[in-house]
Design a protein around this motif. Structure first.
Motif, PDB file in Angstrom:
ATOM      1  N   PRO A   5      71.015  21.138 -29.452  1.00 50.17           N
ATOM      2  CA  PRO A   5      71.388  20.744 -28.087  1.00 50.17           C
ATOM      3  C   PRO A   5      70.486  19.648 -27.527  1.00 50.17           C
ATOM      4  O   PRO A   5      69.260  19.744 -27.580  1.00 50.17           O
ATOM      5  CB  PRO A   5      71.218  22.054 -27.294  1.00 50.17           C
ATOM      6  N   GLY A   6      71.114  18.587 -27.041  1.00 48.18           N
ATOM      7  CA  GLY A   6      70.369  17.473 -26.457  1.00 48.18           C
ATOM      8  C   GLY A   6      70.019  16.373 -27.436  1.00 48.18           C
ATOM      9  O   GLY A   6      69.475  15.335 -27.036  1.00 48.18           O
ATOM     10  N   ILE A   7      70.338  16.575 -28.719  1.00 50.32           N
ATOM     11  CA  ILE A   7      70.034  15.572 -29.747  1.00 50.32           C
ATOM     12  C   ILE A   7      71.293  15.293 -30.560  1.00 50.32           C
ATOM     13  O   ILE A   7      71.803  16.172 -31.253  1.00 50.32           O
ATOM     14  CB  ILE A   7      68.898  16.025 -30.674  1.00 50.32           C
ATOM     15  N   ALA A   8      71.798  14.070 -30.449  1.00 54.07           N
ATOM     16  CA  ALA A   8      73.046  13.693 -31.116  1.00 54.07           C
ATOM     17  C   ALA A   8      72.780  12.691 -32.236  1.00 54.07           C
ATOM     18  O   ALA A   8      71.935  11.803 -32.109  1.00 54.07           O
ATOM     19  CB  ALA A   8      74.019  13.095 -30.108  1.00 54.07           C
ATOM     20  N   VAL A   9      73.512  12.863 -33.329  1.00 57.19           N
ATOM     21  CA  VAL A   9      73.432  11.944 -34.466  1.00 57.19           C
ATOM     22  C   VAL A   9      74.756  11.194 -34.558  1.00 57.19           C
ATOM     23  O   VAL A   9      75.831  11.802 -34.531  1.00 57.19           O
ATOM     24  CB  VAL A   9      73.155  12.705 -35.780  1.00 57.19           C
ATOM     25  N   HIS A  10      74.688   9.869 -34.657  1.00 53.27           N
ATOM     26  CA  HIS A  10      75.890   9.032 -34.678  1.00 53.27           C
ATOM     27  C   HIS A  10      75.921   8.218 -35.966  1.00 53.27           C
ATOM     28  O   HIS A  10      74.993   7.448 -36.245  1.00 53.27           O
ATOM     29  CB  HIS A  10      75.895   8.062 -33.489  1.00 53.27           C
ATOM     30  N   GLN A 188      54.565  13.036 -25.365  1.00 53.43           N
ATOM     31  CA  GLN A 188      54.959  14.393 -25.756  1.00 53.43           C
ATOM     32  C   GLN A 188      56.124  14.891 -24.904  1.00 53.43           C
ATOM     33  O   GLN A 188      57.034  15.564 -25.397  1.00 53.43           O
ATOM     34  CB  GLN A 188      53.759  15.340 -25.628  1.00 53.43           C
ATOM     35  N   LYS A 189      56.095  14.544 -23.634  1.00 52.65           N
ATOM     36  CA  LYS A 189      57.192  14.914 -22.726  1.00 52.65           C
ATOM     37  C   LYS A 189      58.489  14.243 -23.185  1.00 52.65           C
ATOM     38  O   LYS A 189      59.562  14.862 -23.187  1.00 52.65           O
ATOM     39  CB  LYS A 189      56.834  14.477 -21.298  1.00 52.65           C
ATOM     40  N   MET A 190      58.381  12.977 -23.595  1.00 49.65           N
ATOM     41  CA  MET A 190      59.530  12.217 -24.083  1.00 49.65           C
ATOM     42  C   MET A 190      60.124  12.878 -25.328  1.00 49.65           C
ATOM     43  O   MET A 190      61.342  13.028 -25.452  1.00 49.65           O
ATOM     44  CB  MET A 190      59.078  10.785 -24.396  1.00 49.65           C
ATOM     45  N   LEU A 191      59.267  13.284 -26.254  1.00 46.66           N
ATOM     46  CA  LEU A 191      59.717  13.927 -27.491  1.00 46.66           C
ATOM     47  C   LEU A 191      60.400  15.268 -27.241  1.00 46.66           C
ATOM     48  O   LEU A 191      61.344  15.635 -27.933  1.00 46.66           O
ATOM     49  CB  LEU A 191      58.535  14.140 -28.447  1.00 46.66           C
ATOM     50  N   LYS A 192      59.931  15.979 -26.237  1.00 41.67           N
ATOM     51  CA  LYS A 192      60.413  17.341 -25.998  1.00 41.67           C
ATOM     52  C   LYS A 192      61.564  17.428 -25.003  1.00 41.67           C
ATOM     53  O   LYS A 192      62.367  18.361 -25.055  1.00 41.67           O
ATOM     54  CB  LYS A 192      59.259  18.225 -25.494  1.00 41.67           C
ATOM     55  N   GLU A 193      61.657  16.455 -24.075  1.00 43.54           N
ATOM     56  CA  GLU A 193      62.600  16.609 -22.971  1.00 43.54           C
ATOM     57  C   GLU A 193      63.700  15.554 -22.896  1.00 43.54           C
ATOM     58  O   GLU A 193      64.762  15.799 -22.318  1.00 43.54           O
ATOM     59  CB  GLU A 193      61.842  16.627 -21.637  1.00 43.54           C
ATOM     60  N   ASP A 194      63.471  14.350 -23.453  1.00 44.52           N
ATOM     61  CA  ASP A 194      64.472  13.286 -23.346  1.00 44.52           C
ATOM     62  C   ASP A 194      65.763  13.624 -24.081  1.00 44.52           C
ATOM     63  O   ASP A 194      65.747  14.345 -25.084  1.00 44.52           O
ATOM     64  CB  ASP A 194      63.929  11.985 -23.957  1.00 44.52           C
ATOM     65  N   LYS A 195      66.857  13.095 -23.579  1.00 43.45           N
ATOM     66  CA  LYS A 195      68.092  13.064 -24.369  1.00 43.45           C
ATOM     67  C   LYS A 195      67.817  12.122 -25.536  1.00 43.45           C
ATOM     68  O   LYS A 195      67.307  11.012 -25.339  1.00 43.45           O
ATOM     69  CB  LYS A 195      69.246  12.538 -23.524  1.00 43.45           C
ATOM     70  N   GLN A 222      67.634  20.313 -22.526  1.00 44.72           N
ATOM     71  CA  GLN A 222      68.757  20.142 -21.602  1.00 44.72           C
ATOM     72  C   GLN A 222      68.395  19.026 -20.634  1.00 44.72           C
ATOM     73  O   GLN A 222      67.787  19.263 -19.593  1.00 44.72           O
ATOM     74  CB  GLN A 222      69.050  21.442 -20.843  1.00 44.72           C
ATOM     75  N   GLN A 223      68.744  17.813 -21.007  1.00 48.01           N
ATOM     76  CA  GLN A 223      68.438  16.650 -20.186  1.00 48.01           C
ATOM     77  C   GLN A 223      69.725  16.017 -19.688  1.00 48.01           C
ATOM     78  O   GLN A 223      70.565  15.572 -20.471  1.00 48.01           O
ATOM     79  CB  GLN A 223      67.637  15.632 -20.991  1.00 48.01           C
ATOM     80  N   VAL A 224      69.905  16.008 -18.378  1.00 51.89           N
ATOM     81  CA  VAL A 224      71.081  15.380 -17.780  1.00 51.89           C
ATOM     82  C   VAL A 224      70.682  13.981 -17.311  1.00 51.89           C
ATOM     83  O   VAL A 224      69.781  13.826 -16.488  1.00 51.89           O
ATOM     84  CB  VAL A 224      71.607  16.202 -16.584  1.00 51.89           C
ATOM     85  N   VAL A 225      71.334  12.975 -17.867  1.00 52.94           N
ATOM     86  CA  VAL A 225      71.024  11.601 -17.481  1.00 52.94           C
ATOM     87  C   VAL A 225      72.264  10.928 -16.914  1.00 52.94           C
ATOM     88  O   VAL A 225      73.386  11.228 -17.303  1.00 52.94           O
ATOM     89  CB  VAL A 225      70.478  10.781 -18.671  1.00 52.94           C
ATOM     90  N   LYS A 226      72.033  10.016 -15.999  1.00 51.51           N
ATOM     91  CA  LYS A 226      73.105   9.239 -15.393  1.00 51.51           C
ATOM     92  C   LYS A 226      72.814   7.769 -15.612  1.00 51.51           C
ATOM     93  O   LYS A 226      71.766   7.270 -15.208  1.00 51.51           O
ATOM     94  CB  LYS A 226      73.212   9.550 -13.893  1.00 51.51           C
ATOM     95  N   ILE A 227      73.740   7.100 -16.269  1.00 47.35           N
ATOM     96  CA  ILE A 227      73.570   5.675 -16.525  1.00 47.35           C
ATOM     97  C   ILE A 227      73.908   4.851 -15.285  1.00 47.35           C
ATOM     98  O   ILE A 227      73.201   3.919 -14.923  1.00 47.35           O
ATOM     99  CB  ILE A 227      74.462   5.237 -17.711  1.00 47.35           C
TER     100      ILE A 227
END
Length: 416
Positions: A5-10, A188-195, A222-227
């Motif tokens: 969850p929160g990590i997508a592979v394309h 570390q926050k980026m690695l653990k929390e970013d989409k 679970q990171q909700v982002v708005k572009i």
């Protein structure tokens, strides 16, 4: 494909290019508190790590991988902040040894992300200070460009959200206050929390790739982002004036638009921008620069992710009011439909050419795949966009142009 969850592979399978490209994109809500450290982190990631603890050793390793290229960047899109780490390398088809390079590249990527040059909860001091100083020097150099300075000043006037203003001097101050510990904590926050989105563009064995990625230390989040950024139109016109020792003056005007990326009127708004100032045949160029000879340079820029159309010109200071009036009149002319079918055809042709060229750019292909998560694949398909573009008629162009309202004006007076 969702890894966790929160990590997508394309996977974008293609043999169109001689190189494969892997991009890891981290996305988080735009934050003034974190943007400075994330910019430093992006620089550090492409400089060194525990396995290759100097820039020279890392470059040597890349050279050993048939001249692989490592790059990183940090940037804003709408109200999100993105950090990209990319590796580009020769496809196996063009090598004597098969099915080995991708594995080595993925191993290096693992080292870059999860074995940073750090100890006891902070980045290595000397490396950190070098990257910090280089980043500050680059930003200070950009500020010496009068147009860059004026663009940022208009941002401060136009945007209501502080994080969207991104005042360069404030950003430089924030970067100078970062420490090896604060930046590492942000990393570390980026690695653990970013989409996180991982893109594979080229020729890949998807099963093998997934097996490699499962070894990465990536956990669910679970990171909700708005572009898209939206702000309401204000009846208050924001204006600012500054004198600088320059050979020319710069006029900038920001117009509010209610149309964002993916909206129904998106293509019509692209045509408005094209008719107004994006191309050599546009009204600003032909009327303000060529016919009236009132501008050294003049153009317009549309940002659909922030809902703003920016008009700007390099002029003589004595012509400020005349140019401002004439530039606004060109937009009014488009609102009234004072443009020919030939101009529409020419503008459509230029936009179509730009869309077709993007099909041959690896970064553009990856970006479309990324945006499809927010706006759908069909809405970003090049042939679909071109079909819809051809169907846009004059009244639609006039209608979306009519929604543009002046929100901010900035004038930098050059003291010759």
């Amino acid at each position: 494909m969702e890894l966790v969850p929160g990590i997508a592979v394309h996977f974008i399978q293609s043999k169109k290019f001689k190189t494969n490209k892997i991009t890891v994109r981290f996305t988080a809500p735009l934050s003034l508190e974190l943007i400075s450290s994330r910019m430093i982190n992006a620089s550090i990631l492409e400089t060194a790590n525990q396995i290759y603890p100097s820039a020279q050793l890392l470059k040597k390793r890349l050279a050993g991988l048939y001249g692989a290229d490592l790059s990183s960047q940090a940037y804003r899109r709408g109200q999100s902040h993105l950090v990209d780490v990319s590796l580009t390398y020769v496809r196996d088809e063009f090598l004597s040894k098969k099915n080995v390079l991708t594995s080595q590249i993925l191993e290096l990527l693992n080292q870059i992300l999860f074995s940073p040059l750090a100890n006891a909860g902070e980045f290595e001091q000397n490396m950190f200070e070098i990257e910090q100083k280089q980043l500050i020097a680059r930003l200070e150099s950009e500020l010496e460009d009068p147009f860059f300075f004026a663009h940022k000043e208009l941002d401060q006037l136009y945007f209501q959200e502080p994080a969207m203003q991104l005042v360069p001097k404030d950003l430089i101050s924030r970067i100078s206050k970062e420490t090896p510990k604060s930046s590492f904590s942000s990393f570390q926050k980026m690695l653990k929390e970013d989409k996180v989105d991982i893109f594979f563009l080229g020729d890949f064995n998807e099963i093998e790739i997934r097996e490699h990625l499962e070894k990465y230390s990536l956990t669910a989040r679970q990171q909700v982002v708005k572009i898209q950024y939206h702000q309401p139109y204000s009846n208050i016109l924001n204006e600012s004036f500054l004198r600088k020792n320059l050979g020319q003056s710069i006029l900038e005007m920001g117009y509010h638009s209610s149309i964002g990326y993916g909206d129904e009127g998106q293509l019509a708004m692209l045509l408005v921008n094209g008719l107004l100032g994006a191309f050599p045949h546009s009204k600003l160029f032909t009327e303000v620069r060529e016919k009236e000879a009132l501008a050294y340079t003049v153009s317009s820029h549309l940002d659909l992710f922030s809902g703003r159309l920016r008009l700007f010109a390099g002029i003589d200071r004595k012509n400020r009011n005349k140019v401002r009036k004439l530039m606004n009149e060109q937009l009014v002319a488009i609102k009234k439909g004072e443009f020919s079918d030939i101009e529409i055809h020419q503008t459509k042709k230029m936009i179509k050419r730009s869309l077709l060229l993007s099909k041959d750019n690896q970064d553009s292909i990856i970006d479309r795949e990324y945006l499809s998560q927010f706006f759908g694949k069909l809405g970003l398909d090049i042939h679909t966009l071109i079909e819809k573009l051809e169907q846009v008629e004059k009244d639609e162009i006039c209608e979306v142009a009519g929604s543009l309202r002046l929100q901010a004006i900035y004038f930098m007076e050059g003291l010759e």
